[in-house]
Design a protein around this motif. Sequence first.
Motif, PDB file in Angstrom:
ATOM      1  N   LEU A  38      90.978  35.316  82.468  1.00 42.51           N
ATOM      2  CA  LEU A  38      92.387  35.306  82.110  1.00 42.51           C
ATOM      3  C   LEU A  38      93.261  35.352  83.362  1.00 42.51           C
ATOM      4  CD1 LEU A  38      92.328  37.834  79.140  1.00 42.51           C
ATOM      5  CD2 LEU A  38      92.528  35.342  78.996  1.00 42.51           C
ATOM      6  N   PRO A  39      94.439  34.746  83.309  1.00 41.34           N
ATOM      7  CA  PRO A  39      95.363  34.829  84.446  1.00 41.34           C
ATOM      8  C   PRO A  39      95.809  36.270  84.673  1.00 41.34           C
ATOM      9  CG  PRO A  39      96.025  33.104  82.897  1.00 41.34           C
ATOM     10  CD  PRO A  39      94.955  33.898  82.229  1.00 41.34           C
ATOM     11  N   SER A  40      96.159  36.571  85.888  1.00 43.21           N
ATOM     12  CA  SER A  40      96.560  37.944  86.216  1.00 43.21           C
ATOM     13  C   SER A  40      97.845  38.354  85.500  1.00 43.21           C
ATOM     14  CB  SER A  40      96.758  38.079  87.732  1.00 43.21           C
ATOM     15  OG  SER A  40      97.739  37.139  88.186  1.00 43.21           O
ATOM     16  N   SER A  41      98.655  37.367  85.125  1.00 43.41           N
ATOM     17  CA  SER A  41      99.922  37.677  84.455  1.00 43.41           C
ATOM     18  C   SER A  41      99.738  38.030  82.986  1.00 43.41           C
ATOM     19  CB  SER A  41     100.890  36.494  84.576  1.00 43.41           C
ATOM     20  OG  SER A  41     100.320  35.327  84.014  1.00 43.41           O
ATOM     21  N   ASP A  42      98.547  37.790  82.445  1.00 45.07           N
ATOM     22  CA  ASP A  42      98.268  38.140  81.053  1.00 45.07           C
ATOM     23  C   ASP A  42      97.858  39.607  80.962  1.00 45.07           C
ATOM     24  OD1 ASP A  42      98.773  35.575  80.407  1.00 45.07           O
ATOM     25  OD2 ASP A  42      96.895  35.195  79.368  1.00 45.07           O
ATOM     26  N   ASP A  43      98.366  40.259  79.951  1.00 46.69           N
ATOM     27  CA  ASP A  43      98.004  41.656  79.748  1.00 46.69           C
ATOM     28  C   ASP A  43      97.260  41.785  78.428  1.00 46.69           C
ATOM     29  OD1 ASP A  43      97.760  44.358  79.790  1.00 46.69           O
ATOM     30  OD2 ASP A  43      99.869  44.782  79.317  1.00 46.69           O
ATOM     31  N   TYR A  44      95.940  41.672  78.479  1.00 43.01           N
ATOM     32  CA  TYR A  44      95.118  41.726  77.277  1.00 43.01           C
ATOM     33  C   TYR A  44      94.210  42.958  77.274  1.00 43.01           C
ATOM     34  CZ  TYR A  44      96.459  37.134  75.587  1.00 43.01           C
ATOM     35  OH  TYR A  44      97.150  36.063  75.085  1.00 43.01           O
ATOM     36  N   GLY A  45      94.625  44.012  77.962  1.00 44.96           N
ATOM     37  CA  GLY A  45      93.808  45.215  77.955  1.00 44.96           C
ATOM     38  C   GLY A  45      92.820  45.222  79.107  1.00 44.96           C
ATOM     39  N   PRO A  46      91.720  45.970  78.940  1.00 44.48           N
ATOM     40  CA  PRO A  46      90.780  46.176  80.058  1.00 44.48           C
ATOM     41  C   PRO A  46      89.947  44.960  80.410  1.00 44.48           C
ATOM     42  CG  PRO A  46      89.949  47.184  78.042  1.00 44.48           C
ATOM     43  CD  PRO A  46      91.345  46.733  77.737  1.00 44.48           C
ATOM     44  N   SER A  47      89.777  44.012  79.482  1.00 42.83           N
ATOM     45  CA  SER A  47      88.901  42.878  79.749  1.00 42.83           C
ATOM     46  C   SER A  47      89.633  41.792  80.526  1.00 42.83           C
ATOM     47  CB  SER A  47      88.370  42.294  78.436  1.00 42.83           C
ATOM     48  OG  SER A  47      87.602  41.136  78.695  1.00 42.83           O
ATOM     49  N   ASN A  48      88.945  41.225  81.487  1.00 40.66           N
ATOM     50  CA  ASN A  48      89.509  40.108  82.259  1.00 40.66           C
ATOM     51  C   ASN A  48      89.106  38.754  81.693  1.00 40.66           C
ATOM     52  OD1 ASN A  48      90.762  41.755  84.232  1.00 40.66           O
ATOM     53  ND2 ASN A  48      88.782  42.049  85.240  1.00 40.66           N
ATOM     54  N   PHE A  49      88.325  38.769  80.627  1.00 43.28           N
ATOM     55  CA  PHE A  49      87.809  37.523  80.062  1.00 43.28           C
ATOM     56  C   PHE A  49      88.123  37.430  78.566  1.00 43.28           C
ATOM     57  CE2 PHE A  49      85.289  38.258  83.814  1.00 43.28           C
ATOM     58  CZ  PHE A  49      85.126  36.993  84.361  1.00 43.28           C
ATOM     59  N   LYS A  50      88.135  36.207  78.089  1.00 44.92           N
ATOM     60  CA  LYS A  50      88.290  35.976  76.663  1.00 44.92           C
ATOM     61  C   LYS A  50      87.475  34.753  76.286  1.00 44.92           C
ATOM     62  CE  LYS A  50      91.705  36.255  72.987  1.00 44.92           C
ATOM     63  NZ  LYS A  50      93.130  36.186  72.584  1.00 44.92           N
ATOM     64  N   LYS A  51      87.154  34.647  74.984  1.00 44.83           N
ATOM     65  CA  LYS A  51      86.348  33.523  74.500  1.00 44.83           C
ATOM     66  C   LYS A  51      87.244  32.315  74.229  1.00 44.83           C
ATOM     67  CE  LYS A  51      82.425  34.172  73.360  1.00 44.83           C
ATOM     68  NZ  LYS A  51      81.137  33.968  74.041  1.00 44.83           N
ATOM     69  N   LEU A  59      89.097  23.848  81.943  1.00 44.58           N
ATOM     70  CA  LEU A  59      89.729  24.542  80.819  1.00 44.58           C
ATOM     71  C   LEU A  59      90.343  25.864  81.267  1.00 44.58           C
ATOM     72  CD1 LEU A  59      87.133  23.881  77.972  1.00 44.58           C
ATOM     73  CD2 LEU A  59      89.528  23.139  78.011  1.00 44.58           C
ATOM     74  N   GLU A  60      89.684  26.554  82.142  1.00 42.03           N
ATOM     75  CA  GLU A  60      90.204  27.823  82.659  1.00 42.03           C
ATOM     76  C   GLU A  60      91.528  27.597  83.380  1.00 42.03           C
ATOM     77  OE1 GLU A  60      87.846  30.301  85.531  1.00 42.03           O
ATOM     78  OE2 GLU A  60      87.136  31.150  83.629  1.00 42.03           O
ATOM     79  N   LYS A  61      91.594  26.535  84.173  1.00 41.57           N
ATOM     80  CA  LYS A  61      92.840  26.209  84.884  1.00 41.57           C
ATOM     81  C   LYS A  61      93.947  25.857  83.902  1.00 41.57           C
ATOM     82  CE  LYS A  61      90.985  24.527  89.320  1.00 41.57           C
ATOM     83  NZ  LYS A  61      89.577  24.928  89.148  1.00 41.57           N
ATOM     84  N   PHE A  62      93.605  25.102  82.856  1.00 37.84           N
ATOM     85  CA  PHE A  62      94.618  24.708  81.874  1.00 37.84           C
ATOM     86  C   PHE A  62      95.024  25.880  80.986  1.00 37.84           C
ATOM     87  CE2 PHE A  62      93.877  20.452  83.227  1.00 37.84           C
ATOM     88  CZ  PHE A  62      95.075  19.802  82.928  1.00 37.84           C
ATOM     89  N   ARG A  63      94.106  26.818  80.797  1.00 37.34           N
ATOM     90  CA  ARG A  63      94.461  28.015  80.027  1.00 37.34           C
ATOM     91  C   ARG A  63      95.600  28.764  80.707  1.00 37.34           C
ATOM     92  NH1 ARG A  63      96.378  31.882  78.953  1.00 37.34           N
ATOM     93  NH2 ARG A  63      95.724  33.690  77.712  1.00 37.34           N
ATOM     94  N   GLU A  64      95.602  28.767  82.040  1.00 40.96           N
ATOM     95  CA  GLU A  64      96.638  29.486  82.783  1.00 40.96           C
ATOM     96  C   GLU A  64      98.030  28.916  82.519  1.00 40.96           C
ATOM     97  OE1 GLU A  64      97.583  30.879  87.393  1.00 40.96           O
ATOM     98  OE2 GLU A  64      95.702  29.874  86.886  1.00 40.96           O
ATOM     99  N   LEU A  65      98.097  27.632  82.152  1.00 37.41           N
ATOM    100  CA  LEU A  65      99.391  26.980  81.959  1.00 37.41           C
ATOM    101  C   LEU A  65     100.180  27.562  80.788  1.00 37.41           C
ATOM    102  CD1 LEU A  65      98.327  23.275  82.570  1.00 37.41           C
ATOM    103  CD2 LEU A  65      99.750  24.688  84.075  1.00 37.41           C
ATOM    104  N   LYS A  66      99.498  28.161  79.811  1.00 39.92           N
ATOM    105  CA  LYS A  66     100.219  28.714  78.664  1.00 39.92           C
ATOM    106  C   LYS A  66     100.761  30.114  78.932  1.00 39.92           C
ATOM    107  CE  LYS A  66      97.872  30.319  75.119  1.00 39.92           C
ATOM    108  NZ  LYS A  66      96.968  30.448  73.960  1.00 39.92           N
ATOM    109  N   SER A  67     100.437  30.667  80.095  1.00 38.13           N
ATOM    110  CA  SER A  67     100.921  31.995  80.468  1.00 38.13           C
ATOM    111  C   SER A  67     102.198  31.874  81.294  1.00 38.13           C
ATOM    112  CB  SER A  67      99.859  32.734  81.285  1.00 38.13           C
ATOM    113  OG  SER A  67      98.651  32.824  80.566  1.00 38.13           O
TER     114      SER A  67
END
Length: 478
Positions: free
Chosen positions: A323-336, A265-273
Amino acid sequence: MDKPKVFISYSWTDQSHQELVKHWADRLIADGIDVILDVYDLSEGDDKYAFMESMVTDPKVTHVLVICDSAYAEKANERKAGVGAESLIISGEVYKKVKQSKFIPIVCEFGDDGKPTLPAFMESRIWINFSSPETENENWEQLVRLLYGKPKHVKPQKGKVPAYVTSEVPIPTSEAFSKFNSLKQALLQNKNGLNHYRREFIEVCITYADNLRVREEPEVASMGEKVLEDCGKLKVVRDHLCDWVLLESEITDADIFSEVLIDVLEKFRELKSKPPEVNPWNESWFEAHSVFVYETFLYIIAALLKSGAYKVLNEIYTSHYLLPSSDDYGPSNFKKFDSFYGYSETLQSVLAPEGQRLNAPAAELVKRQADRGDVPFSDIREAELLTLLMSFLTPDTEWYPQTLHYSSYRNGYPFFIRAAQHKNFLKLAAITGINSADELRDKVKEGHERLDVRRWHNFHFGGNFWSSMNMDELDSLK
């Protein structure tokens, strides 16, 4: 429905044969068919040859049933008596109208060689077997359907050109299917090297989906059409992953499979970025993959529910995803799990009826693409309802239940309905991690307030989803 008009051509072989033909005529009349038969429609003084010719050639007569036995075949072939004259007329019509199905041979006898007894001019035509009471009953529906023009097997309408024909990127159907079959055999036979087979299968799916990611501005007249087309191409990967989860979730240990699935799922999450090398860019370029990840996540949840993998579901909903490195979601590197949510405003232009606006274009696409018999759209809605429940229970998550726009008061969700029984509530408890129905209700109320669901409009059955989740009845029965 236009009712058929049928003329029956037969030989007066003997009294019993005549009575059999009359029995068939009466049965057809009882089924609403206008039947013309000499014993009913030919009176004393009428010219029987003119009668026969008019019936055979009359355009209002939709079908001619030719009752074929040895006597009829002999008289027709040798042009004897009335049958000979009648068959001469029929054969002329048959030869003039080769493609017409007006003339239907009804076979009453078979020769010693096992072949049906037919006159020579009808030997090449498709016939119906009425050689015994059993075959009459067996084939009666076929005859009646034929006369009404309502065959049992109807050729489907021609669909769209397959994506693998129009796509410049090869659809991985054959390769992924082959990798999946290898993985399936490894799982079923408990082979060594399972990780290798699984990794190869997942890599094929990811590579194909990644190749469809936009890396430069698309030169298209309609971005909506581009998103729609790419979603159609990605559906094959959705199905491969659903097949995999349905299979392995019932075989592999829950702890092991949870870890594997979270990694996938983590790998597939990257596909939307956006791919890291793309700059500048537009959000609409990645909407197809956003919808694909959202749709695939719901199919995975539905597959896990179907296979009873409740512990795995708990892990899916309680884990953090890098989260992928190309995502900018603030200080956290993780999401639920809400990281897998996706939508598309661009699809509005191609999916909404003229003059109307869809509440959730992505959900409309998911609905249109829900073509699996084993995981129907109702299962997808139930998976989304469960995901919404988990969003109520999980701080710092938000999930807008798009597919539930297609629910109504009449829709029930079996998993939640069954949870009224204690043994089935325990399944829900295994997913949520909450063992008390009262505690669960309290936390759902808190989630309603936190997400402020009152601002969600246009849900036909109301906006709080309380009754859909069967909250008042949970764990109320033994």
